[in-house]
Design a protein around this motif. Structure first.
Motif, short mmCIF file in Angstrom:
data_model
loop_
_atom_site.label_atom_id
_atom_site.label_comp_id
_atom_site.label_asym_id
_atom_site.label_seq_id
_atom_site.Cartn_x
_atom_site.Cartn_y
_atom_site.Cartn_z
N MET A 51 -2.66 -59.47 30.01
CA MET A 51 -3.76 -60.00 30.81
C MET A 51 -4.37 -58.90 31.70
SD MET A 51 -4.58 -61.14 34.18
CE MET A 51 -2.97 -61.30 34.91
N THR A 52 -3.52 -58.12 32.37
CA THR A 52 -4.06 -57.09 33.25
C THR A 52 -4.72 -55.96 32.44
OG1 THR A 52 -1.91 -55.97 33.44
CG2 THR A 52 -2.47 -57.58 35.15
N LYS A 55 -8.15 -57.40 31.64
CA LYS A 55 -8.94 -57.63 32.84
C LYS A 55 -9.30 -56.34 33.58
CE LYS A 55 -8.89 -60.69 36.88
NZ LYS A 55 -8.10 -61.69 37.61
N TYR A 56 -8.36 -55.40 33.69
CA TYR A 56 -8.55 -54.24 34.56
C TYR A 56 -8.56 -52.88 33.86
CZ TYR A 56 -7.29 -57.67 38.14
OH TYR A 56 -7.24 -58.78 38.94
N PHE A 82 -11.49 -52.68 38.49
CA PHE A 82 -11.24 -53.60 39.59
C PHE A 82 -11.93 -53.07 40.84
CE2 PHE A 82 -7.66 -50.68 39.29
CZ PHE A 82 -7.55 -50.18 40.58
#
Length: 106
Positions: A51-52, A55-56, A82
């Motif tokens: 997920m990270t 996302k990032y 981010f």
């Protein structure tokens, strides 16, 4: 900078965005604390890393490491997609038998 093998492996896995290799750096019963959430065991840690990564797109540049027995503190410059990137973040690890058993990210 000379990093313990398990930390070097973790950073190499992250560099490749390989969540499976990342999670294999942890013990079966490992616990991770990040952004107010707790992740238990390799499966949740792998899912959290997947997920990270999406996302990032985080990248780590180690700046400093301190080692006291099985406790490791890594200070790294972390960049990605981010707000506030790059940021200096401390990673507090506990290890046992070459695996990470605990990680608290602050």
């Amino acid at each position: 900078m000379k990093l313990p093998q398990v930390i070097a492996g973790l950073l190499m896995a992250q560099e490749k965005y390989d969540a499976n290799a990342f999670s294999e750096c942890f013990s079966d019963d490992a616990v991770v604390f990040d952004e107010g959430k707790t992740y238990h065991g390799k499966k949740e840690i792998r899912q959290w890393n997947e997920m990270t990564n999406v996302k990032y797109k985080t990248k780590y540049e180690p700046l400093e490491i301190s080692i006291a027995g099985d406790t490791i503190t890594l200070t790294a410059e972390v960049s990605g997609t981010f707000d506030g990137s790059p940021a200096i973040i401390k990673y507090h690890f506990e290890t046992r038998q070459g695996k990470i058993t605990y990680l608290n990210i602050r």
